[in-house]
Design a protein around this motif. Structure first.
Motif, mmCIF file in Angstrom:
data_model
loop_
_atom_site.group_PDB
_atom_site.id
_atom_site.type_symbol
_atom_site.label_atom_id
_atom_site.label_comp_id
_atom_site.label_asym_id
_atom_site.label_seq_id
_atom_site.Cartn_x
_atom_site.Cartn_y
_atom_site.Cartn_z
ATOM 1 N N ASN A 257 26.819 -51.464 173.988
ATOM 2 C CA ASN A 257 25.380 -51.441 174.251
ATOM 3 C C ASN A 257 24.631 -52.564 173.544
ATOM 4 N N LEU A 258 24.996 -52.838 172.294
ATOM 5 C CA LEU A 258 24.307 -53.904 171.576
ATOM 6 C C LEU A 258 24.597 -55.266 172.197
ATOM 7 N N GLU A 259 25.860 -55.485 172.556
ATOM 8 C CA GLU A 259 26.199 -56.746 173.216
ATOM 9 C C GLU A 259 25.448 -56.887 174.534
ATOM 10 N N ARG A 260 25.336 -55.767 175.275
ATOM 11 C CA ARG A 260 24.615 -55.807 176.542
ATOM 12 C C ARG A 260 23.171 -56.237 176.328
ATOM 13 N N ASP A 261 22.527 -55.700 175.296
ATOM 14 C CA ASP A 261 21.117 -56.006 175.099
ATOM 15 C C ASP A 261 20.909 -57.441 174.624
ATOM 16 N N LEU A 262 21.834 -57.948 173.832
ATOM 17 C CA LEU A 262 21.758 -59.359 173.464
ATOM 18 C C LEU A 262 21.866 -60.239 174.716
ATOM 19 N N ALA A 263 22.844 -59.913 175.568
ATOM 20 C CA ALA A 263 23.055 -60.717 176.780
ATOM 21 C C ALA A 263 21.884 -60.567 177.747
ATOM 22 N N THR A 264 21.376 -59.326 177.895
ATOM 23 C CA THR A 264 20.259 -59.101 178.817
ATOM 24 C C THR A 264 19.023 -59.861 178.366
ATOM 25 N N PHE A 265 18.723 -59.801 177.074
ATOM 26 C CA PHE A 265 17.535 -60.484 176.568
ATOM 27 C C PHE A 265 17.669 -61.997 176.744
ATOM 28 N N THR A 266 18.850 -62.523 176.453
ATOM 29 C CA THR A 266 19.061 -63.965 176.585
ATOM 30 C C THR A 266 18.897 -64.408 178.035
ATOM 31 N N ARG A 267 19.438 -63.624 178.976
ATOM 32 C CA ARG A 267 19.306 -63.977 180.390
ATOM 33 C C ARG A 267 17.851 -63.904 180.840
ATOM 34 N N LEU A 268 17.128 -62.843 180.420
ATOM 35 C CA LEU A 268 15.718 -62.714 180.798
ATOM 36 C C LEU A 268 14.891 -63.865 180.229
#
Length: 437
Positions: A257-268
């Motif tokens: 979950n933490l990795e997902r949120d790092l990746a999601t924020f970076t993409r956004l």
């Protein structure tokens, strides 16, 4: 009181998230339908066989089982007033969410729910997802989930607050949803869909910032002779940091979950022209920290004995869970090359798929028997009860790499073992530079 308040509440998707929240609702006296389209899973749950390991969950379901009915028949959804869609959302290696199961359950629910039924998306979704759904806005909500593996029952029963994404945050909540949320006795914070979806990511980013700062300072502690365990209590007394801050050194961020949120924020941020260099730095720090144990093994064990045999305690990614997604132990096994390894975990069984030289040990002491070094990779509470003298008696070597300080370094040193932990100088009864394994 409206008849809708007495209708069942449905939870769709009987994975970790859905099961725990359904159990919490049943514990508060609500009539609950735990729905999953897989008949075998619904039958298994009805028989008391759980697909997840979570402390307190079997007892909660046993005590309040009369309030919950598991079903794979979508016709059972016709009479519910409130429906939570709550499957776990898987991620790939790049931290991208696979929303296929969630979308499928939403589509199924739309076919069988009454148009007046309130639908709440509980699964984590990227900003913009909830507003993109075709359901009437006054019946569609997004609720931020705060599940923590190993503490899911506690988090479901005693939430700190409810963060609720709404089409119109100023409008009153539908009575079934208001009644249900008020039963938990915590603040309810309505906001725009996108604000709630981003708040979930923000919570995890603040956690990652604490983890990254802690790990960065802890590494310097190891180099200059400071001890992070002595420093953390002083930091907690600073009001700007606080008593509940996450100040435990670790091996990067894990679990998915933490990795997902790092990746999601970076993409956004990239898509919308927003600066996110600090988030990229946190991700880089996490990747760097994942190799801490491997580096210590090369320095203290393999440099002296290249073919050293290892004892590995813990395979789950954290204590009190069966999950191995992004497990530090499995990451280590992929990196140590061909060598004998004996492993023990209270829940996860070792297999050749994890490492070709891996042996399933009968217990912790059996794993240590004849090993040149011991590595504790999951801080299971049971490991803290191990007797250092008993460990010393069965280990062939003297090195104990215990990143989370599960075992008492002072007692290990008294037993003649050399303890290496995160954020502190080495604990030893002898000089590690000349000590044999």
């Amino acid at each position: 009181m409206s008849a809708a308040l007495h209708q069942p509440i449905a939870f769709l998707g009987m994975t970790h998230l859905g099961i725990n929240h359904a159990a919490a609702a049943a514990a508060l006296g609500f009539s609950v339908i735990g729905f999953d389209p897989d008949p075998a899973l619904a039958e298994s749950l009805a028989s008391g066989r759980l697909p997840v390991m979570e402390p307190g969950l079997p007892e909660l379901l046993h005590e309040h089982g009369r309030n919950i009915r598991f079903s794979a028949d979508p016709a059972d959804l016709a009479d519910v007033a409130l429906c939570y869609v709550a499957p776990d959302v898987a991620t790939d290696e790049a931290g991208r969410s696979d929303l296929t199961v969630l979308r499928s359950l939403i589509a199924l629910a739309d076919q069988h729910l009454s148009p007046e039924t309130v639908m709440v998306v509980l699964s984590q979704v990227p900003p913009g997802f909830t507003r993109s759904l075709s359901r009437q806005p006054e019946t569609l909500f997004y609720q931020v989930e705060t599940l923590i593996f190993g503490r899911a029952v506690e988090r479901a029963l005693k939430p700190e607050r409810y963060i609720l994404g709404c089409a119109d945050p100023s409008a009153p909540l539908p009575p079934p949803l208001q009644h249900f949320l008020e039963a938990f006795g915590c603040p309810i914070l309505p906001m725009r869909y996108e604000s709630a979806e981003l708040t979930k990511i923000a919570i995890n980013l603040f956690l990652v910032s604490s983890v990254s700062t802690t790990n960065t300072i802890a590494e310097l502690c190891e180099r200059i002779g400071a001890d992070w365990a002595e420093m953390a209590p002083a930091l907690r007394l600073d009001r700007r940091i606080g008593p509940h801050a996450y100040l435990s050194p670790g091996l990067g961020v894990a679990g998915g979950n933490l990795e997902r949120d790092l990746a999601t924020f970076t993409r956004l941020a990239s898509a919308h022209g927003s600066q996110s260099a600090v988030v990229s730095a946190w991700a880089a720090n996490s990747r760097y920290r994942k190799d801490w144990v491997l580096a210590r093994l090369h320095e203290h064990v393999f440099a002296h004995k290249p073919d050293a045999a290892l004892a590995l305690l813990g395979l789950a990614y954290k204590e009190n869970t069966h999950s191995t997604k992004n497990s530090p132990a499995l990451n280590l096994l992929k990196s140590i090359g061909p060598r004998p390894v004996a492993a023990y975990d209270p829940v996860v069984r070792a297999s050749a798929e994890m490492h070709p030289g891996l042996r399933q040990a009968a217990d912790a002491l059996d794993a240590c028997r004849g090993a040149d070094a011991l590595v504790v990779m999951t801080p299971w509470p049971a490991f803290a009860e191990l007797d250092p003298a008993a460990l010393a008696a069965v280990l062939a070597g003297r090195i104990v790499i215990d990143p989370y300080r599960v075992l008492d370094p002072t007692r290990l040193a008294a037993a003649g073992l050399h303890s290496i932990v995160l954020g502190a100088p080495n604990f030893s009864a002898f000089d590690s530079r000349t000590a044999p394994c």
